[in-house]
Design a protein around this motif. Structure first.
Motif, PDB file in Angstrom:
ATOM      1  N   SER A 126       0.871  -1.221  -0.081  1.00 20.00           N
ATOM      2  CA  SER A 126      -0.134   0.075  -0.076  1.00 20.00           C
ATOM      3  C   SER A 126       0.732   1.284   0.064  1.00 20.00           C
ATOM      4  CB  SER A 126      -0.681  -0.115   1.233  1.00 20.00           C
ATOM      5  OG  SER A 126       0.102  -0.168   2.506  1.00 20.00           O
ATOM      6  N   GLN A 127       1.831   1.422   0.779  1.00 21.35           N
ATOM      7  CA  GLN A 127       2.845   2.534   0.626  1.00 21.35           C
ATOM      8  C   GLN A 127       3.499   2.779  -0.615  1.00 21.35           C
ATOM      9  OE1 GLN A 127       5.561   1.510   4.023  1.00 21.35           O
ATOM     10  NE2 GLN A 127       3.860   1.740   5.648  1.00 21.35           N
ATOM     11  N   THR A 128       3.844   1.604  -1.268  1.00 19.93           N
ATOM     12  CA  THR A 128       4.529   1.814  -2.760  1.00 19.93           C
ATOM     13  C   THR A 128       3.559   2.331  -3.622  1.00 19.93           C
ATOM     14  OG1 THR A 128       6.167  -0.172  -2.037  1.00 19.93           O
ATOM     15  CG2 THR A 128       5.994   0.644  -4.513  1.00 19.93           C
ATOM     16  N   VAL A 129       2.243   1.657  -3.644  1.00 23.12           N
ATOM     17  CA  VAL A 129       1.447   2.143  -4.449  1.00 23.12           C
ATOM     18  C   VAL A 129       0.867   3.580  -4.205  1.00 23.12           C
ATOM     19  CG1 VAL A 129      -0.990   1.564  -5.258  1.00 23.12           C
ATOM     20  CG2 VAL A 129       0.345  -0.274  -4.909  1.00 23.12           C
ATOM     21  N   LEU A 130       0.682   3.801  -2.959  1.00 27.10           N
ATOM     22  CA  LEU A 130       0.283   5.175  -2.792  1.00 27.10           C
ATOM     23  C   LEU A 130       1.194   6.317  -3.443  1.00 27.10           C
ATOM     24  CD1 LEU A 130      -1.316   5.335   0.694  1.00 27.10           C
ATOM     25  CD2 LEU A 130      -2.541   5.895  -1.439  1.00 27.10           C
ATOM     26  N   THR A 131       2.546   6.028  -3.205  1.00 20.42           N
ATOM     27  CA  THR A 131       3.463   7.077  -3.643  1.00 20.42           C
ATOM     28  C   THR A 131       3.542   7.145  -5.053  1.00 20.42           C
ATOM     29  OG1 THR A 131       5.176   5.316  -3.474  1.00 20.42           O
ATOM     30  CG2 THR A 131       4.691   6.311  -1.685  1.00 20.42           C
ATOM     31  N   LYS A 132       2.943   6.492  -6.036  1.00 24.79           N
ATOM     32  CA  LYS A 132       2.786   6.441  -7.261  1.00 24.79           C
ATOM     33  C   LYS A 132       1.929   7.645  -8.120  1.00 24.79           C
ATOM     34  CE  LYS A 132       4.719   1.944  -8.238  1.00 24.79           C
ATOM     35  NZ  LYS A 132       4.740   0.567  -8.965  1.00 24.79           N
ATOM     36  N   GLY A 133       1.171   8.072  -7.128  1.00 25.54           N
ATOM     37  CA  GLY A 133       0.048   9.055  -7.511  1.00 25.54           C
ATOM     38  C   GLY A 133      -0.957   8.315  -8.612  1.00 25.54           C
ATOM     39  N   LEU A 134      -1.609   7.483  -8.286  1.00 28.78           N
ATOM     40  CA  LEU A 134      -2.514   6.617  -9.112  1.00 28.78           C
ATOM     41  C   LEU A 134      -3.620   7.275  -9.457  1.00 28.78           C
ATOM     42  CD1 LEU A 134      -2.139   3.125  -7.771  1.00 28.78           C
ATOM     43  CD2 LEU A 134      -0.733   4.016  -9.409  1.00 28.78           C
ATOM     44  N   ASP A 135      -4.126   8.387  -8.579  1.00 31.47           N
ATOM     45  CA  ASP A 135      -5.413   9.029  -8.988  1.00 31.47           C
ATOM     46  C   ASP A 135      -5.276  10.380  -9.811  1.00 31.47           C
ATOM     47  OD1 ASP A 135      -3.900  10.911  -7.434  1.00 31.47           O
ATOM     48  OD2 ASP A 135      -5.337  10.884  -5.942  1.00 31.47           O
ATOM     49  N   ALA A 136      -3.919  10.414 -10.454  1.00 28.32           N
ATOM     50  CA  ALA A 136      -3.770  11.665 -11.542  1.00 28.32           C
ATOM     51  C   ALA A 136      -4.582  11.293 -12.850  1.00 28.32           C
ATOM     52  CB  ALA A 136      -2.525  11.717 -11.897  1.00 28.32           C
ATOM     53  N   GLY A 137      -5.349  12.162 -13.164  1.00 25.36           N
ATOM     54  CA  GLY A 137      -6.464  12.211 -14.270  1.00 25.36           C
ATOM     55  C   GLY A 137      -7.417  11.216 -14.057  1.00 25.36           C
ATOM     56  N   THR A 138      -7.779  11.195 -12.898  1.00 30.54           N
ATOM     57  CA  THR A 138      -9.270  10.490 -12.569  1.00 30.54           C
ATOM     58  C   THR A 138     -10.095  11.327 -11.770  1.00 30.54           C
ATOM     59  OG1 THR A 138      -8.473   9.693 -10.447  1.00 30.54           O
ATOM     60  CG2 THR A 138      -7.984   8.240 -12.506  1.00 30.54           C
ATOM     61  N   ALA A 139     -11.333  11.102 -11.688  1.00 30.16           N
ATOM     62  CA  ALA A 139     -12.435  11.727 -11.056  1.00 30.16           C
ATOM     63  C   ALA A 139     -12.423  11.521  -9.429  1.00 30.16           C
ATOM     64  CB  ALA A 139     -13.867  11.394 -11.718  1.00 30.16           C
TER      65      ALA A 139
END
Length: 336
Positions: free
Chosen positions: A203-216
């Motif tokens: 979860s820590q690694t995934v959160l640091t990737k900014g996965l919500d960019a360009g999403t609603a």
């Protein structure tokens, strides 16, 4: 007794008046106008007639207008009517504006109308901004460096980002990006035991990737709900490779065996060829002997001596074969 025309005229006149009043009340929503006036909404009755002429259902505009006025939301009939004509849901937009005002969320009518026309539920988006939504992913499998498959299920807490609702990606994109992050995190782990010991590492690694960019949405947290061990992919690959190598080796051995059989057949053919040549050469000996006798190179006694030698040789061969057969009979047959 028949009624005269003068007696029928009042009845006809009253019927015409009743029909005119019924048509008037059907075309002009007087009761709706009275309700709006009672609610403190200033609207001209001719505006309602104009809505009828523009093929707008007055109650679909006036009722939301009354609701917005009572909630203190600043909207007018032109805005609501234009949104209705554009195919939007006026009541849902007004409900969203009221909910946003109560939650102290900045939301203009133009943005709410744009979100509604874009096909998104603007009221649900406002509610999700206040009460975040939890998205649960299916089991996502990844393979650690030691070849062990690890399956993980995540719960993603998201909040709607109203500014990105128009043109922003949906839940499927969030799930796909989180799945990609889980697979890459498990794949970069040297051992599956590290993933099992520290699932929060994912979860820590995934959160640091900014996965919500360009999403609603705006990702608030990613929690690993379940983690499990799958197949030993590395061992399975090694077994498959070993099986493939064995099949290749067997094919090569079969090829060499076939070549050896072909070589053996070739040698047997050559032996038969040589035997044929020996027989052919032996067939020339009597001819040569006859020619030698005719030419006087050998005498009759020399020929008889040669015949005696050949007879002695045949006798010795027969004696040798008989001795060999007796030895085999006394010792028993040879084991193969």
């Amino acid at each position: 007794m028949e009624m005269t025309l003068e007696q029928l005229l009042p009845i006809i006149f009253i019927g015409i008046i009743v029909i005119a009043v019924a048509v008037l009340f059907t075309f002009i929503p007087v009761m709706l106008w009275i309700s709006a006036i009672a609610a403190g909404v200033k609207i001209n009755i001719f505006s309602l007639v104009g809505m009828r002429l523009r093929r707008v259902v007055p109650r679909m505009v006036i009722n939301p207008l009354i609701k917005a006025h009572k909630a203190g939301v600043d909207v007018n009939t032109n805005q609501l009517e234009s949104h209705y004509l554009a195919g939007g849901n006026v009541d849902r937009v007004v409900n969203a504006l009221v909910a946003a005002q109560r939650a102290n969320i900045e939301l203009s009518f133009e943005r709410a109308a744009a979100i509604d026309l874009a096909g998104r539920d603007v009221l649900e988006a406002v509610q999700m901004s206040v009460n975040p939504k939890v998205i649960e992913t299916p089991f996502i499998a990844g393979v650690a460096m030691d070849g062990i498959e690890v399956k993980a299920k995540a719960r993603i807490t998201v909040r709607a980002n109203i500014d990105r609702l128009v043109g922003g990606a949906g839940e499927e994109t969030i799930i796909a990006r989180v799945g990609e992050g889980i697979v890459s995190t498990i794949g970069s782990s040297t051992s599956h035991t590290k993933v099992l010991e520290n699932p929060d590492l994912i979860s820590q690694t995934v959160l640091t990737k900014g996965l919500d960019a360009g999403t609603a949405f705006e990702i608030l947290s990613i929690d690993i709900a379940d983690i499990d061990i799958g197949k030993n992919i590395g061992a399975a690959l090694q077994i498959d490779q070993a099986e493939a190598d064995k099949n290749i080796a067997q094919a090569k051995a079969e090829e060499r065996r076939a070549m050896a059989v072909a070589k053996e057949q070739e040698m047997a053919a050559r032996v038969e060829e040589m035997r044929a040549k020996v027989v052919e050469a032996e067939a020339e000996v009597p001819l040569a002997m006859a020619e030698a006798l005719r030419s006087g190179n050998i005498g009759v006694m020399d020929y008889q001596n040669l015949k005696n030698i050949m007879a002695d040789t045949d006798m010795r061969d027969m004696i040798g074969k008989l001795s060999k057969t007796e030895d085999e009979d006394s010792n028993g047959p040879k084991k193969k």
